[in-house]
Design a protein around this motif. Structure first.
Motif, short mmCIF file in Angstrom:
data_model
loop_
_atom_site.label_atom_id
_atom_site.label_comp_id
_atom_site.label_asym_id
_atom_site.label_seq_id
_atom_site.Cartn_x
_atom_site.Cartn_y
_atom_site.Cartn_z
N GLY A 160 -0.16 22.72 -43.04
CA GLY A 160 0.68 21.56 -43.33
C GLY A 160 1.99 21.62 -42.58
O GLY A 160 2.21 22.51 -41.75
N GLY A 195 0.21 18.01 -45.98
CA GLY A 195 1.37 17.16 -46.14
C GLY A 195 2.46 17.35 -45.12
O GLY A 195 2.50 18.34 -44.38
N ASP A 196 3.39 16.40 -45.09
CA ASP A 196 4.35 16.21 -44.00
C ASP A 196 3.57 15.90 -42.73
O ASP A 196 3.70 16.57 -41.70
N ASN A 197 2.76 14.87 -42.85
CA ASN A 197 1.89 14.44 -41.77
C ASN A 197 2.65 13.68 -40.70
O ASN A 197 2.24 13.69 -39.53
N PRO A 204 -0.34 13.99 -49.43
CA PRO A 204 1.05 13.61 -49.20
C PRO A 204 2.00 14.80 -49.21
O PRO A 204 1.90 15.70 -50.04
N GLY A 205 2.96 14.79 -48.27
CA GLY A 205 4.09 15.70 -48.32
C GLY A 205 5.34 14.95 -48.74
O GLY A 205 5.33 13.71 -48.85
N ASP A 255 6.37 12.40 -46.19
CA ASP A 255 5.47 11.24 -46.14
C ASP A 255 5.87 10.18 -47.16
O ASP A 255 5.56 9.00 -46.98
N ILE A 303 3.64 6.27 -49.31
CA ILE A 303 2.44 7.04 -48.98
C ILE A 303 1.20 6.16 -48.93
O ILE A 303 0.23 6.48 -48.24
N ASP A 315 -1.03 14.77 -55.17
CA ASP A 315 0.27 14.28 -54.74
C ASP A 315 1.30 14.99 -55.61
O ASP A 315 1.66 14.53 -56.69
N ASN A 356 4.37 15.33 -55.20
CA ASN A 356 5.66 14.65 -55.27
C ASN A 356 5.88 13.96 -56.62
O ASN A 356 7.00 13.89 -57.12
N GLU A 404 -1.93 21.18 -52.63
CA GLU A 404 -0.75 20.33 -52.84
C GLU A 404 0.33 20.75 -51.87
O GLU A 404 0.31 21.85 -51.31
N HIS A 405 1.28 19.87 -51.66
CA HIS A 405 2.31 20.16 -50.67
C HIS A 405 3.27 21.24 -51.16
O HIS A 405 3.65 22.13 -50.40
#
Length: 526
Positions: free
Chosen positions: A42, A76-78, A115-116, A119, A139, A195, A197, A241-242
């Motif tokens: 990621g 995540g942090d795509n 998701p990051g 994102d 997202i 997710d 977040n 998960e992120h």
């Protein structure tokens, strides 16, 4: 007239509200007993040279038929810095297509994404305000992008694919974020792609109104229910998960500059958190990952492995054999996908850590049917042209699996020496851990002898003694000496690594490192 992007956005929202979140994977080659194998990393969507380097490493790995993964899982942090602004945002081409899909072995490889924080535009508050959208609406553009026409699939075909309950990996799109959170089943393994977040807020909502909130509308309720289903079906459970539950990175200590709870929860949510957990100390600068950990423990969620990113490094933490009664956690952070790398801040849990690697790279996860353990191998861009894994682990232990070449007949000598080096490293990291705890993570500031550079050299040595060893005993000893000898001004301090190593060497061999190297060289000459 509705555009293709608008149509994709509408279908994505409809799928999120009305369709299933659990998908069964049909593997490319599903012969009986074959392990499920996937690559995960990621914090990749930077567009920098480091992201291209990781893509090249991945392409090389996927070109080997014996090691080709079934899919890639991105943590995540795509898309840095703010995520995507629409389903057809040019950022998808810049940060994904042009980096991965231009490489021959990746063009038909399925990538699953979660998701990051970036994102969802959840980072520094001042920067986040530059973009007038955040959270779930942000997202959902990445979810909708899964439905956009590409060079291999029409939009109609993609809409059909993401309504089905089975994904055929031999005929699957490249970009796959079928829902904001979802689950993948392959053989006897189930991967929950979350997710993180929104997880803490959703768990607070669930605790406030369990009578009316269900798994159909709440991620935390869904995860409870689906993990129970997975356990009833005797599946191994992997959480992806992120955010890590345990971090040794820049958010490790309370009130550090990067602590971030206020990005994810408003003041009312923080008050609800304090009430639920009977606390008064949680504020908007409390580490978010610590609160996420509290929620998982409160739910009594158990799993075989947790995959995370967020910290820009690669590290392995496993306390499942601890006798301290801790919340059992086997976690690998694979955050070296392409963003700027980050140092380690916390050292006090060294006895539960298998590695810390400040390098870009990937992790390969392998799950063999009917085996409880999962196998993990770490590859970094620094080993892109070598024929061995950088480090290997199983989820049954925090200790790396060390291999020796068959023609090496000095294994007992090598293992004895490496145990001395590891004992010295543990004492060195233990000293730093005590100092970091006492200063709340500020010990490195202005410290030359035991600063971040010194810790990084120790981490590199730690990795060296844990990987495959094709060299002779004399060569390994010489390598360790070259990595530890004092090259700075003045003399090493009492707690410098070379001082600690010399002390342990004297206790075991009766010589310090320099004398041992010289005597060994003379012995080989004779």
């Amino acid at each position: 007239m509705e555009s293709r992007a608008q149509r994709a956005e509408g279908v994505a929202k409809d799928n999120e509200a009305t369709h299933h979140r659990v998908f069964t994977l049909k593997l490319r080659e599903n012969e009986e007993g074959r392990p499920l194998r996937f690559v995960t990393f990621g914090c990749q969507g930077s567009g920098k040279a480091s992201q291209h380097d990781v893509a090249s490493l991945l392409n090389r790995l996927c070109g080997n038929p014996e090691h080709r993964p079934d899919f890639v899982l991105m943590l995540g942090d795509n898309i840095y810095e703010w995520g995507a602004k629409a389903a057809d945002d040019p950022a998808f081409k810049k940060y994904f297509d042009d980096i991965y899909l231009t490489l021959p072995n990746l063009q038909e490889m399925p990538f699953f994404l979660i998701p990051g924080n970036h994102d969802e535009n959840r980072q520094n508050k001042a920067k986040a305000q530059l973009v007038n959208e955040s959270g779930i609406p942000r997202i959902m553009h990445q979810v909708a992008h899964s439905l956009m026409k590409d060079t291999r699939f029409t939009q109609d075909e993609k809409e059909w694919i993401f309504r089905e309950a089975t994904f055929d990996l031999s005929h699957q799109p490249s970009w796959n974020m079928p829902r904001r959170y979802y689950s993948l089943i392959a053989n006897d393994t189930q991967i929950f792609c979350l997710d993180s977040n929104t997880y803490v807020q959703e768990y607070l909502d669930l605790c406030d109104d369990r009578a009316n909130i269900t798994a159909a509308t709440n991620q935390a309720a869904w995860l409870e229910e689906e993990i129970a289903n997975a356990r009833a079906a005797n599946r191994k459970v992997i959480i992806a998960e992120h955010h890590p539950l345990y971090t040794a990175g820049k958010r490790a200590y309370e009130r550090m500059a990067h602590n971030d709870l206020g990005i994810y929860l408003n003041k009312g949510d923080i008050e609800r958190f304090n009430q639920l957990f009977n606390r008064t100390d949680v504020t908007d600068i409390t580490p978010y990952n610590a609160c996420l950990n509290d929620c998982f423990q409160h739910q009594k969620l158990t799993f075989n492995l947790l995959l995370a990113a967020h910290d820009h490094n690669i590290s392995y933490y496993n306390n499942t054999n601890s006798q301290q009664g801790e919340y059992p956690l086997c976690q690998i952070i694979s955050g070296g996908g392409g963003g700027d790398l980050q140092n380690r801040s916390r050292f006090s849990e060294q006895h539960e850590m298998g590695c810390f690697i400040k390098q870009n790279g990937i992790v390969v996860v392998s799950s063999t049917p009917l085996e409880e353990k999962l196998n993990l191998s770490i590859h970094t861009t620094s080993t892109a042209h070598s024929d061995y894994h950088h480090l290997e682990f199983t989820t049954h232990s925090k200790d790396a699996i060390i291999k020796f070449d068959d023609n090496i007949n000095e294994q007992e000598d090598i293992q004895k020496f490496l145990s001395v080096v590891e004992m010295s490293l543990d004492k060195y990291f233990g000293f730093i851990g005590d100092k970091q705890n006492a200063t709340k993570g500020r010990f490195f500031s202005g410290n030359i002898s035991h600063g971040a550079d010194g810790a990084e050299r120790a981490h590199q040595l730690w990795v060296y003694i844990k990987h495959h060893h094709p060299k002779s005993f004399r060569e390994i000893v010489a390598d360790v000496y070259s990595r530890t000898k004092w090259n700075s001004f003045g003399s090493p301090t009492t707690h410098s690594l070379i001082t600690l190593l010399d002390r342990e060497m004297y206790l075991k061999y009766g010589d310090n490192m320099q004398d041992f190297v010289e005597k060994l060289a003379q012995t080989y000459k004779k």
